[in-house]
Design a protein around this motif. Structure first.
Motif, PDB file in Angstrom:
ATOM      1  N   VAL A   1     -51.898  29.897  94.695  1.00 16.71           N
ATOM      2  CA  VAL A   1     -52.194  28.578  94.143  1.00 16.71           C
ATOM      3  C   VAL A   1     -53.275  28.653  93.069  1.00 16.71           C
ATOM      4  O   VAL A   1     -53.273  27.865  92.124  1.00 16.71           O
ATOM      5  CB  VAL A   1     -52.610  27.621  95.279  1.00 16.71           C
ATOM      6  CG1 VAL A   1     -53.874  28.084  95.957  1.00 16.71           C
ATOM      7  CG2 VAL A   1     -52.789  26.214  94.752  1.00 16.71           C
ATOM      8  N   ILE A   2     -54.179  29.613  93.190  1.00 19.22           N
ATOM      9  CA  ILE A   2     -55.216  29.781  92.168  1.00 19.22           C
ATOM     10  C   ILE A   2     -54.580  30.110  90.822  1.00 19.22           C
ATOM     11  O   ILE A   2     -54.943  29.550  89.777  1.00 19.22           O
ATOM     12  CB  ILE A   2     -56.205  30.883  92.574  1.00 19.22           C
ATOM     13  CG1 ILE A   2     -56.942  30.504  93.861  1.00 19.22           C
ATOM     14  CG2 ILE A   2     -57.194  31.166  91.470  1.00 19.22           C
ATOM     15  CD1 ILE A   2     -57.937  29.401  93.685  1.00 19.22           C
ATOM     16  N   ALA A   3     -53.607  31.014  90.841  1.00 18.25           N
ATOM     17  CA  ALA A   3     -52.920  31.389  89.602  1.00 18.25           C
ATOM     18  C   ALA A   3     -52.156  30.204  89.033  1.00 18.25           C
ATOM     19  O   ALA A   3     -52.121  30.001  87.800  1.00 18.25           O
ATOM     20  CB  ALA A   3     -51.977  32.557  89.854  1.00 18.25           C
ATOM     21  N   GLU A   4     -51.542  29.399  89.887  1.00 16.85           N
ATOM     22  CA  GLU A   4     -50.771  28.260  89.398  1.00 16.85           C
ATOM     23  C   GLU A   4     -51.680  27.204  88.769  1.00 16.85           C
ATOM     24  O   GLU A   4     -51.346  26.627  87.732  1.00 16.85           O
ATOM     25  CB  GLU A   4     -49.960  27.672  90.551  1.00 16.85           C
ATOM     26  CG  GLU A   4     -48.856  28.624  91.039  1.00 16.85           C
ATOM     27  CD  GLU A   4     -48.231  28.153  92.334  1.00 16.85           C
ATOM     28  OE1 GLU A   4     -48.845  27.292  93.004  1.00 16.85           O
ATOM     29  OE2 GLU A   4     -47.146  28.639  92.682  1.00 16.85           O
ATOM     30  N   VAL A   5     -52.822  26.962  89.399  1.00 13.91           N
ATOM     31  CA  VAL A   5     -53.748  25.965  88.845  1.00 13.91           C
ATOM     32  C   VAL A   5     -54.334  26.456  87.526  1.00 13.91           C
ATOM     33  O   VAL A   5     -54.378  25.723  86.528  1.00 13.91           O
ATOM     34  CB  VAL A   5     -54.862  25.665  89.859  1.00 13.91           C
ATOM     35  CG1 VAL A   5     -55.904  24.738  89.253  1.00 13.91           C
ATOM     36  CG2 VAL A   5     -54.283  25.044  91.116  1.00 13.91           C
ATOM     37  N   ILE A   6     -54.782  27.721  87.502  1.00  9.56           N
ATOM     38  CA  ILE A   6     -55.350  28.262  86.258  1.00  9.56           C
ATOM     39  C   ILE A   6     -54.293  28.303  85.161  1.00  9.56           C
ATOM     40  O   ILE A   6     -54.574  27.997  83.988  1.00  9.56           O
ATOM     41  CB  ILE A   6     -55.943  29.663  86.510  1.00  9.56           C
ATOM     42  CG1 ILE A   6     -57.137  29.558  87.465  1.00  9.56           C
ATOM     43  CG2 ILE A   6     -56.369  30.306  85.209  1.00  9.56           C
ATOM     44  CD1 ILE A   6     -57.764  30.899  87.815  1.00  9.56           C
TER      45      ILE A   6
END
Length: 940
Positions: A71-76
């Motif tokens: 999810v961190i990669a998707e948000v960034i």
């Protein structure tokens, strides 16, 4: 406000507005492929999806290295594609994300969001809360109340500084409080699984509290949306009452109907049928549509639909497996990109804004951390465990982003405040994994075993296990103690036949068959019946209690939600897993004590997970099966006799009708493992499995036996006789000594006999052929190959497992001395000091051979013994050492010539896994199964 229904109406209006047929020439007519066409938006939509998916996947590959959730990669990725970064490139937003294309993206993203909330509902299991209600309720309530209060307090200055006064303060305060108090349950499950905390007391409490927190959070969100959409207080009350009525209708009426339908269609037994899936999907979108039109967001209806799906028979996991890939690969990244297009971190451009941003982050973390930590400490946890619970509960992730996007679309949050909260959610999610790793290291964790008793992996337990292992090692060298505690690794259903056969071999010798007969006759005669029965029962009891086996079922933890659901339901899977059930039944039929374990970890941690498990259970030997490849069988070709390779070598002579390696490749399951030309799929399977086995070899602090089962479906039929012949080629080194000891233990069974050959290489022949220069070159080549191989393995090893050590005078003398002691123990036994060896040695034949080509000699002997075993209706089993550590003999050059001679190319990864001797046997076409041993070697 209703985004879901509004997006449908907007698209319909665009389609009805323009009916003229556009130019279909495409690129050939000079059209821009990124130009928006509201009648046919697919072309631009594909471009947008490609850009979004590639960006998020590349970021996830980088962030995975530091153990951050996807999810961190998707948000960034969404933030980078928005006005914060790529949006500043001239023409990027105009061509890739034009304003007219937003309704189409929004529709697909909201469909995906409904599907995702449905999956979140599937993840939530009420039984988890019931089992741990006493502790989890306290933590969940404290983790909701204190953050909500802090959020409401901070809402006052935020509202007066950044929010339009036309927005009601009550609505803004509610959204701020919900954003502060929410916990990202799906991301939390993933973090708990990756950090191996699900079987700890901390993980159980956090999982239970996260479920309760999620349910309360979504309820508060529904309340907030209802108040925003209501024109008056009376309307809001009606919306809430209708929403409660719909929830009760789903929970008490529709849930029973679904449960009946699942049983009626057999979905709980065989997985969801097409009809059941159709009903569930219709219910999902129907519930989302209903909650959307009454004034509550559509995601709440989808969430309720997920909660009421039956959990019986793993039905919820099966449904998740069918839906999760499209949701996680396409739909969620689209939603986060839409969120990123609304996030502009460039708006955080002054001191006041950054001051409030820091305050938001600090209060959000301190509220969750402080509330949950104090509640956990009050419940009886230590400060370290309580602080870990607080850190885990502060994880925000995508759930807060969903709340924020709902507030932004409702006009409650401004762009600037929205960007502040997005940064806060990103920072708190990023902090969770490193904070937990620091506060709660593995040696401090308190785990719950199968009997619900907590035990610590502390220094005392480790020291005690080490002392017991050391005592066993000494006893093995001095007293010939039998191995009685084994760890059996099960990965796939194909592993069961080989593991069952090997387990049957390690059983203690059964009592003589004549004793029950005598007992029966004495009973008939009426004399001594009680004593005979007691003797027979005691013999059986001793036989059954002598061996204990711990079967560990390995399941790889992937990026899928269903894998995380399996981790959180590991206890249920442990009792219903078919592999463990079959193996336990097999053990019960043979009087073996079998305990079951299940481990769901990432691929990189599979080897270390087995190692830690064996150490925790004081296992004396780890039994690992080799992964059978997929292969086809062509009976006509396999049975066709050939003689092209009859004169290849003297050791290839077999009986009439035998199949040469070149012709039998359809029957030989190891063709896929060892022949590079057998197809990419099989090669990939062999390399992946060999990486797991090598990681286990590299990290194991216990002796390991790799069982290479040659008798696979479609191959030669096994003989019906129950006898075994063992062939043990003894070159020397700790691995070969372990193979010799294990052979002696197996030969205690009267149906097993062994032939042991001590093979030495003739240095005279080697010297005459210029062997000294050749040998140095071989060592250099092998070291270079080993260095290259280390880059492909997933683990960093304590010391290399693929390098032959330089044979110094000291290492050679030490190895020869240990080999001579072990050899003399069996060839010249002392009956007074070791009487238990006498029955086994009576079935073992020893010989010594010196030859310039030891591998060819071994191949010739194995082929000869294989044919003899077939004639005797017995089975041949080769026991050999891996000999990749502390071995003074290097067979690199001879193995290379053997492979060229038999026409078999061997993958380097696989060759380094099983060792040179086992590789030469398999390449030669010998049909005997092989057990490859690696003895425990200290780092010193």
């Amino acid at each position: 406000m209703p985004e879901f229904s509004r997006a449908v109406i907007d698209i319909a209006r665009h389609v009805m507005h323009k009916r003229e047929a556009p130019d279909q020439g495409g690129l050939l007519s000079g059209q821009d492929p990124t130009a928006i066409n509201t009648n046919d938006p697919l072309r631009l939509w594909i471009v947008q999806v490609g850009v979004i998916v590639l960006t998020t996947q590349l970021l996830s590959l980088v962030l995975r290295k530091i153990r951050q959730p996807k999810v961190i990669a998707e948000v960034i990725g969404g933030i980078l594609l928005g006005p914060t970064a790529f949006g500043r490139i001239p023409g990027f937003t105009k061509h890739i994300f034009p304003e007219d294309s937003r309704p189409f993206l929004s529709l697909v993203a909201n469909i995906g969001l409904c599907l995702f909330l449905f999956l979140v509902g599937l993840e939530i299991d009420a039984a988890v809360i019931k089992r741990n209600a006493r502790l989890s309720v306290t933590v969940a309530m404290a983790g909701m109340c204190l953050p909500f209060g802090l959020g409401a307090a901070l809402a006052v200055p935020l509202y007066h500084t950044f929010i339009d006064q036309s927005v009601k303060f009550t609505n803004f305060m509610l959204f701020t409080g919900v954003a502060y108090s929410i916990t990202a349950f799906p991301v939390l499950c993933r973090i708990l699984t990756e950090l191996k905390l699900l079987d700890t007391t901390v993980g159980i409490v956090v999982l239970s509290a996260g479920v309760g927190n999620d349910i309360i959070g979504w309820t508060l969100l529904a309340l907030s949306v209802a108040l925003v959409n209501a024109g008056s207080g009376l309307t809001a009350l009606w919306i809430l009452l209708i929403c409660v009525a719909w929830t009760l209708f789903l929970l008490f009426v529709v849930k029973r109907i679904l449960h009946w339908l699942a049983r009626r269609t057999g979905s709980t037994r065989d997985g969801p049928t097409m009809f059941f899936m159709t009903v569930v999907i219709l219910l999902l979108f129907g519930s989302a549509f209903f909650t959307d039109i009454i004034g509550v967001h559509a995601i709440f209806g989808a969430f309720l639909a997920g909660i009421i799906v039956p959990r019986e028979g793993g039905l919820a996991i099966s449904l998740t497996e069918k839906l999760e890939d499209m949701v996680s690969i396409i739909f969620l990244p689209l939603y986060f990109t839409l969120s990123g297009l609304s996030t502009d971190l460039g708006l955080l451009n002054n001191g006041i804004t950054w001051g409030y941003t820091v305050a938001i982050c600090a209060l959000a973390y301190s509220g969750k951390f402080g509330g949950c930590t104090l509640a956990s400490r009050f419940a009886g946890f230590s400060w370290r465990e309580a602080s870990t619970i607080g850190s885990l509960m502060s994880c925000k992730g995508l759930v807060e982003l969903i709340v924020l996007n709902v507030g932004l679309s409702a006009g409650i949050l401004s762009q600037r405040v929205f960007s502040m909260f997005v940064l806060e959610a990103l920072l708190l999610t990023f902090m969770t994994t490193p904070a937990v790793s620091l506060l709660y290291p593995p040696e401090m964790r308190v785990r719950v075993d199968a009997h619900s008793a907590a035990h610590a992996d502390g220094a005392q337990g480790t020291e005690g296990a080490a002392q017991r292992a050391e005592g066993f090692q000494q006893g093995r060298e001095d007293d010939g103690e039998r191995r009685s505690r084994f760890t059996v690794v099960l990965d796939k259903i194909e592993h069961l036949p080989g593991m069952m056969a090997l387990t049957q071999l390690i059983l203690p010798p059964p009592p003589p068959y004549s004793e029950p007969t005598h007992a029966l006759s004495s009973t008939l005669e009426g004399a001594g019946s009680d004593s005979a029965k007691k003797d027979e029962i005691s013999l059986l009891d001793n036989s059954s209690s002598a061996v204990s086996i711990d079967a560990i079922r390995l399941i790889e933890l992937s990026d899928r939600t269903s894998a995380v659901m399996k981790s959180s339901n590991a206890e249920t899977l442990l009792n219903t897993d078919p592999l463990l059930d079959i193996f336990t039944t097999f053990g019960a039929l043979h009087g073996i004590s079998v305990s079951n374990s299940l481990s769901i970890v990432t691929f990189d941690d599979l080897g270390s997970s087995v190692t830690e498990h064996a150490k925790r259970h004081d296992s004396q030997l780890i039994l690992v099966p080799w992964l059978p490849p997929h292969y086809s069988v062509d009976s006509n070709q396999a049975s066709e006799p050939t003689s092209n390779d009859a004169n290849t070598n003297a050791n290839a002579t077999t009986n009439t009708g035998a199949i040469t390696p070149r012709i039998a490749h359809m029957q030989n399951p190891f063709e896929a493992l060892f022949k590079s030309a057998s197809g990419p799929d099989n090669a990939d399977v062999s390399v992946l499995h060999s990486q797991f086995v090598r990681s286990l070899f590299a990290s194991a602090t216990t002796d390991v036996a790799l069982f290479v089962d040659r008798h696979m479906p479609g191959g030669p039929k096994l003989p019906h006789g129950g006898t075994y012949r063992l062939f043990v080629p003894f070159f020397g080194g700790p691995d070969d000594r372990l193979a010799l000891e294990f052979a002696a233990q197996l030969c205690a069974n009267p149906r097993i006999s062994a032939t042991v050959v001590r093979v030495s290489k003739r240095e005279l022949e080697l010297a005459q052929s210029g062997g000294s220069m050749e040998k140095s070159q071989i060592i250099a080549d092998d070291q270079a190959a080993a260095a290259g191989g280390q880059s492909t393995i997933h683990h960093n090893t304590m010391f290399p497992d693929t390098v032959y050590a330089h044979a110094t005078t000291q290492t050679r003398l030490q190895s020869e001395t240990a080999d001579n002691i072990a050899w003399s123990r069996y060839t010249h036994p002392d009956a007074a000091s070791d009487p238990a060896l006498a029955p086994a040695l009576s079935r073992m034949a020893f010989s010594e051979v010196g030859t310039p080509a030891p591998l060819r000699y071994i191949i010739k002997q194995a082929l000869s013994m294989s044919q003899a075993a077939l004639d005797e209706r017995s089975r041949l089993l080769v026991l050999t050492g891996r000999s990749r550590r502390l071995a003074v003999e290097n067979h690199h050059a001879e193995l290379k010539s053997v492979m060229e001679e038999h026409g078999g190319g061997v993958a380097n990864e696989v060759k380094r896994t099983v060792g040179d001797v086992a590789t030469s046997l398999v390449v030669s076409g010998c049909q005997a199964s092989v057990i490859v041993f690696q003895a425990t070697v200290s780092a010193e």
